[in-house]
Design a protein around this motif. Sequence first.
Motif, PDB file in Angstrom:
ATOM      1  N   GLY A  22       0.819  -1.214   0.000  1.00  0.00           N
ATOM      2  CA  GLY A  22       0.000   0.000   0.000  1.00  0.00           C
ATOM      3  C   GLY A  22       0.850   1.259   0.000  1.00  0.00           C
ATOM      4  O   GLY A  22       0.543   2.237  -0.700  1.00  0.00           O
ATOM      5  N   GLU A  23       1.938   1.241   0.782  1.00  0.00           N
ATOM      6  CA  GLU A  23       2.838   2.390   0.824  1.00  0.00           C
ATOM      7  C   GLU A  23       3.508   2.603  -0.532  1.00  0.00           C
ATOM      8  O   GLU A  23       3.680   3.737  -0.984  1.00  0.00           O
ATOM      9  N   ARG A  24       3.887   1.520  -1.185  1.00  0.00           N
ATOM     10  CA  ARG A  24       4.535   1.630  -2.506  1.00  0.00           C
ATOM     11  C   ARG A  24       3.598   2.278  -3.511  1.00  0.00           C
ATOM     12  O   ARG A  24       4.001   3.167  -4.258  1.00  0.00           O
ATOM     13  N   ARG A  25       2.345   1.836  -3.532  1.00  0.00           N
ATOM     14  CA  ARG A  25       1.388   2.413  -4.467  1.00  0.00           C
ATOM     15  C   ARG A  25       1.152   3.890  -4.180  1.00  0.00           C
ATOM     16  O   ARG A  25       1.097   4.708  -5.090  1.00  0.00           O
ATOM     17  N   ARG A  26       1.037   4.227  -2.901  1.00  0.00           N
ATOM     18  CA  ARG A  26       0.790   5.625  -2.526  1.00  0.00           C
ATOM     19  C   ARG A  26       1.957   6.517  -2.923  1.00  0.00           C
ATOM     20  O   ARG A  26       1.769   7.617  -3.429  1.00  0.00           O
ATOM     21  N   ARG A  27       3.156   6.024  -2.737  1.00  0.00           N
ATOM     22  CA  ARG A  27       4.331   6.844  -3.054  1.00  0.00           C
ATOM     23  C   ARG A  27       4.525   6.994  -4.561  1.00  0.00           C
ATOM     24  O   ARG A  27       5.028   8.014  -5.021  1.00  0.00           O
ATOM     25  N   VAL A  29       2.031   7.263  -6.634  1.00  0.00           N
ATOM     26  CA  VAL A  29       1.060   8.308  -6.957  1.00  0.00           C
ATOM     27  C   VAL A  29       1.595   9.675  -6.576  1.00  0.00           C
ATOM     28  O   VAL A  29       1.471  10.648  -7.328  1.00  0.00           O
ATOM     29  N   GLU A  30       2.218   9.772  -5.403  1.00  0.00           N
ATOM     30  CA  GLU A  30       2.796  11.045  -4.954  1.00  0.00           C
ATOM     31  C   GLU A  30       3.891  11.507  -5.908  1.00  0.00           C
ATOM     32  O   GLU A  30       4.015  12.699  -6.205  1.00  0.00           O
ATOM     33  N   ARG A  31       4.687  10.540  -6.398  1.00  0.00           N
ATOM     34  CA  ARG A  31       5.732  10.912  -7.349  1.00  0.00           C
ATOM     35  C   ARG A  31       5.131  11.470  -8.634  1.00  0.00           C
ATOM     36  O   ARG A  31       5.612  12.485  -9.172  1.00  0.00           O
ATOM     37  N   GLN A  33       2.288  12.934  -9.003  1.00  0.00           N
ATOM     38  CA  GLN A  33       1.746  14.265  -8.709  1.00  0.00           C
ATOM     39  C   GLN A  33       2.858  15.301  -8.656  1.00  0.00           C
ATOM     40  O   GLN A  33       2.715  16.418  -9.151  1.00  0.00           O
TER      41      GLN A  33
END
Length: 272
Positions: A22-27, A29-31, A33
């Motif tokens: 989950g953290e990998r997917r979120r990061r 997405v943040e990248r 953005q």
Amino acid sequence: MPNATIVSPIAPIRIHRRLTAGERRRRVVEREQWLGRFSVFRHISELFNELHGLHFFAKDRRGRLMFFSQDALGRFAAGDDADVIGLTDFDMYPETVARDYAIDDEEVFTSGRPIRGRIQLWWNQLGMPDWYTVTKLPIRSHHGRIIGILGVLQHCGDDIRRAGPWREIADAVDFIREHYAGSVAVADLAARAGVSARQLERKFRAALGVSPQQLLIKVRVHAACHALRQSGQSLASIGAECGFYDQSSFTEHFRRHLGVTPGHYRKTHLGD
């Protein structure tokens, strides 16, 4: 026997914290953005401006130039990339050269595979044809479709030029490039390469796709194009300084390679 020092291979640095899925997917997405907040290509171009000896360019699917590093712009007397954006190779180079570049581009577009370390003629800081390696990578859209090309040019070192099929003709090619304005005999070039004239022609065609005489004329025409764009000298003077016997020979070879006379080329390109 003297003591030998055994050097152990360096172990990779371990990442002490492992991310959850989950953290990998979120990061990720943040990248994405974060990347959306600035022009990635613009900053890549600025980075290459700091890397002297490397020339960066990017083209769209139609072969139009979208980015050109500052050092490369200086070879065309261009103030900034706004002077060349939207131009194709056929707008900037002699037709025979532009055609070779376009064939390479189409290879990348069609196959989807990069071209790495291919040797080609380009222009050095003195405006003379010289040997460069070019690498071209496909640019893909978010949907995976190829929409352009990223490329890097770098001047060839002796170790590159003297490898593979270039090794046996490097001295002959260099002599043509440096002495094109004078008398250049194929027999003399063959002697420099240590082969017969017939063998030299076969090696030239295998490595460059042209004979020694054809390369000589091509280099002379390239040099004449540069002089016609940047010099106010007479056509006869330019022809003589570029190695043509007389203005008639100059005009004939120039028209054969570019489809126009030197005079017409000057009218449409003077000051470019």
